[in-house]
Design a protein around this motif. Structure first.
Motif, PDB file in Angstrom:
ATOM      1  N   GLY A  25     -18.962  -6.486 -33.549  1.00  0.00           N
ATOM      2  CA  GLY A  25     -19.404  -6.630 -34.937  1.00  0.00           C
ATOM      3  C   GLY A  25     -18.896  -5.502 -35.816  1.00  0.00           C
ATOM      4  N   LEU A  26     -18.975  -4.277 -35.333  1.00  0.00           N
ATOM      5  CA  LEU A  26     -18.488  -3.128 -36.088  1.00  0.00           C
ATOM      6  C   LEU A  26     -16.979  -3.223 -36.286  1.00  0.00           C
ATOM      7  CD1 LEU A  26     -18.836  -0.402 -37.463  1.00  0.00           C
ATOM      8  CD2 LEU A  26     -18.769   0.661 -35.187  1.00  0.00           C
ATOM      9  N   HIS A  27     -16.276  -3.613 -35.242  1.00  0.00           N
ATOM     10  CA  HIS A  27     -14.817  -3.774 -35.336  1.00  0.00           C
ATOM     11  C   HIS A  27     -14.472  -4.811 -36.392  1.00  0.00           C
ATOM     12  CE1 HIS A  27     -10.839  -5.361 -34.076  1.00  0.00           C
ATOM     13  NE2 HIS A  27     -10.587  -4.057 -33.963  1.00  0.00           N
ATOM     14  N   ALA A  28     -15.194  -5.927 -36.400  1.00  0.00           N
ATOM     15  CA  ALA A  28     -14.935  -6.986 -37.380  1.00  0.00           C
ATOM     16  C   ALA A  28     -15.187  -6.479 -38.806  1.00  0.00           C
ATOM     17  CB  ALA A  28     -15.813  -8.199 -37.092  1.00  0.00           C
ATOM     18  N   GLU A  29     -16.259  -5.714 -38.996  1.00  0.00           N
ATOM     19  CA  GLU A  29     -16.552  -5.150 -40.318  1.00  0.00           C
ATOM     20  C   GLU A  29     -15.454  -4.192 -40.770  1.00  0.00           C
ATOM     21  OE1 GLU A  29     -19.001  -5.681 -42.536  1.00  0.00           O
ATOM     22  OE2 GLU A  29     -19.890  -7.246 -41.283  1.00  0.00           O
ATOM     23  N   LEU A  30     -15.006  -3.339 -39.856  1.00  0.00           N
ATOM     24  CA  LEU A  30     -13.949  -2.391 -40.198  1.00  0.00           C
ATOM     25  C   LEU A  30     -12.644  -3.107 -40.532  1.00  0.00           C
ATOM     26  CD1 LEU A  30     -14.684   0.322 -37.494  1.00  0.00           C
ATOM     27  CD2 LEU A  30     -15.053   0.541 -39.969  1.00  0.00           C
ATOM     28  N   GLU A  31     -12.335  -4.158 -39.790  1.00  0.00           N
ATOM     29  CA  GLU A  31     -11.127  -4.938 -40.090  1.00  0.00           C
ATOM     30  C   GLU A  31     -11.223  -5.589 -41.463  1.00  0.00           C
ATOM     31  OE1 GLU A  31     -10.557  -7.556 -36.672  1.00  0.00           O
ATOM     32  OE2 GLU A  31      -8.752  -6.380 -36.227  1.00  0.00           O
ATOM     33  N   GLN A  32     -12.421  -6.088 -41.800  1.00  0.00           N
ATOM     34  CA  GLN A  32     -12.607  -6.716 -43.108  1.00  0.00           C
ATOM     35  C   GLN A  32     -12.432  -5.693 -44.229  1.00  0.00           C
ATOM     36  OE1 GLN A  32     -13.078 -10.120 -43.769  1.00  0.00           O
ATOM     37  NE2 GLN A  32     -12.524  -9.320 -45.784  1.00  0.00           N
ATOM     38  N   ARG A  35      -8.756  -5.087 -44.636  1.00  0.00           N
ATOM     39  CA  ARG A  35      -8.096  -6.195 -45.350  1.00  0.00           C
ATOM     40  C   ARG A  35      -8.405  -6.127 -46.846  1.00  0.00           C
ATOM     41  NH1 ARG A  35      -9.309  -9.049 -40.700  1.00  0.00           N
ATOM     42  NH2 ARG A  35     -11.283  -9.789 -41.518  1.00  0.00           N
ATOM     43  N   ASP A  36      -9.688  -5.893 -47.172  1.00  0.00           N
ATOM     44  CA  ASP A  36     -10.086  -5.834 -48.585  1.00  0.00           C
ATOM     45  C   ASP A  36      -9.381  -4.704 -49.330  1.00  0.00           C
ATOM     46  OD1 ASP A  36     -11.795  -7.944 -48.052  1.00  0.00           O
ATOM     47  OD2 ASP A  36     -13.626  -6.713 -48.048  1.00  0.00           O
ATOM     48  N   VAL A  39      -5.293  -1.730 -46.464  1.00  0.00           N
ATOM     49  CA  VAL A  39      -4.892  -0.561 -45.686  1.00  0.00           C
ATOM     50  C   VAL A  39      -5.033  -0.914 -44.210  1.00  0.00           C
ATOM     51  CG1 VAL A  39      -5.544   1.105 -47.481  1.00  0.00           C
ATOM     52  CG2 VAL A  39      -7.222   0.432 -45.748  1.00  0.00           C
ATOM     53  N   SER A  40      -4.584  -0.018 -43.349  1.00  0.00           N
ATOM     54  CA  SER A  40      -4.690  -0.270 -41.912  1.00  0.00           C
ATOM     55  C   SER A  40      -6.098   0.031 -41.402  1.00  0.00           C
ATOM     56  CB  SER A  40      -3.687   0.601 -41.153  1.00  0.00           C
ATOM     57  OG  SER A  40      -4.069   1.965 -41.250  1.00  0.00           O
ATOM     58  N   LEU A  41      -6.417  -0.544 -40.270  1.00  0.00           N
ATOM     59  CA  LEU A  41      -7.687  -0.255 -39.607  1.00  0.00           C
ATOM     60  C   LEU A  41      -7.758   1.233 -39.269  1.00  0.00           C
ATOM     61  CD1 LEU A  41     -10.335  -1.136 -38.284  1.00  0.00           C
ATOM     62  CD2 LEU A  41      -9.011  -1.725 -36.244  1.00  0.00           C
ATOM     63  N   ALA A  42      -6.645   1.811 -38.846  1.00  0.00           N
ATOM     64  CA  ALA A  42      -6.604   3.240 -38.532  1.00  0.00           C
ATOM     65  C   ALA A  42      -6.968   4.069 -39.756  1.00  0.00           C
ATOM     66  CB  ALA A  42      -5.224   3.634 -38.011  1.00  0.00           C
ATOM     67  N   TRP A  43      -6.475   3.682 -40.928  1.00  0.00           N
ATOM     68  CA  TRP A  43      -6.786   4.416 -42.150  1.00  0.00           C
ATOM     69  C   TRP A  43      -8.280   4.386 -42.429  1.00  0.00           C
ATOM     70  CZ3 TRP A  43      -9.228   3.859 -46.723  1.00  0.00           C
ATOM     71  CH2 TRP A  43      -8.983   4.823 -47.699  1.00  0.00           C
ATOM     72  N   VAL A  44      -8.894   3.218 -42.273  1.00  0.00           N
ATOM     73  CA  VAL A  44     -10.331   3.079 -42.515  1.00  0.00           C
ATOM     74  C   VAL A  44     -11.117   3.984 -41.562  1.00  0.00           C
ATOM     75  CG1 VAL A  44     -12.301   1.486 -42.427  1.00  0.00           C
ATOM     76  CG2 VAL A  44     -10.132   0.741 -43.431  1.00  0.00           C
ATOM     77  N   ILE A  45     -10.733   3.999 -40.294  1.00  0.00           N
ATOM     78  CA  ILE A  45     -11.445   4.808 -39.304  1.00  0.00           C
ATOM     79  C   ILE A  45     -11.245   6.302 -39.591  1.00  0.00           C
ATOM     80  CG2 ILE A  45     -11.542   5.410 -36.852  1.00  0.00           C
ATOM     81  CD1 ILE A  45     -10.989   2.399 -36.305  1.00  0.00           C
TER      82      ILE A  45
END
Length: 64
Positions: A25-32, A35-36, A39-45
């Motif tokens: 669930g957390l992974h899905a939220e971070l991916e969303q 996308r919004d 940027v990359s998932l790595a950038w968000v993390i």
């Protein structure tokens, strides 16, 4: 003669690759979020980790 620990750290690359396990669930939220923001998932993390550290150590964040 062995180099000092500080000497070893000076020669390290500026970025370290890590692997983490996240709940789906957390992974899905971070991916969303990624996308919004387009940027990359790595950038968000990385952004989240930097904000977490700044919240934990506010005096350190002011000196940067």
């Amino acid at each position: 003669m062995k180099q000092s620990k500080l000497d070893d750290e000076v020669n390290l690359p500026p970025i370290v690759r890590v692997s983490v396990s996240l709940p789906r669930g957390l992974h899905a939220e971070l991916e969303q979020i990624a996308r919004d923001k387009k940027v990359s998932l790595a950038w968000v993390i990385r952004d989240a980790a930097e904000k977490y550290v700044a919240d934990q150590w506010p005096l350190l964040a002011q000196t940067k």
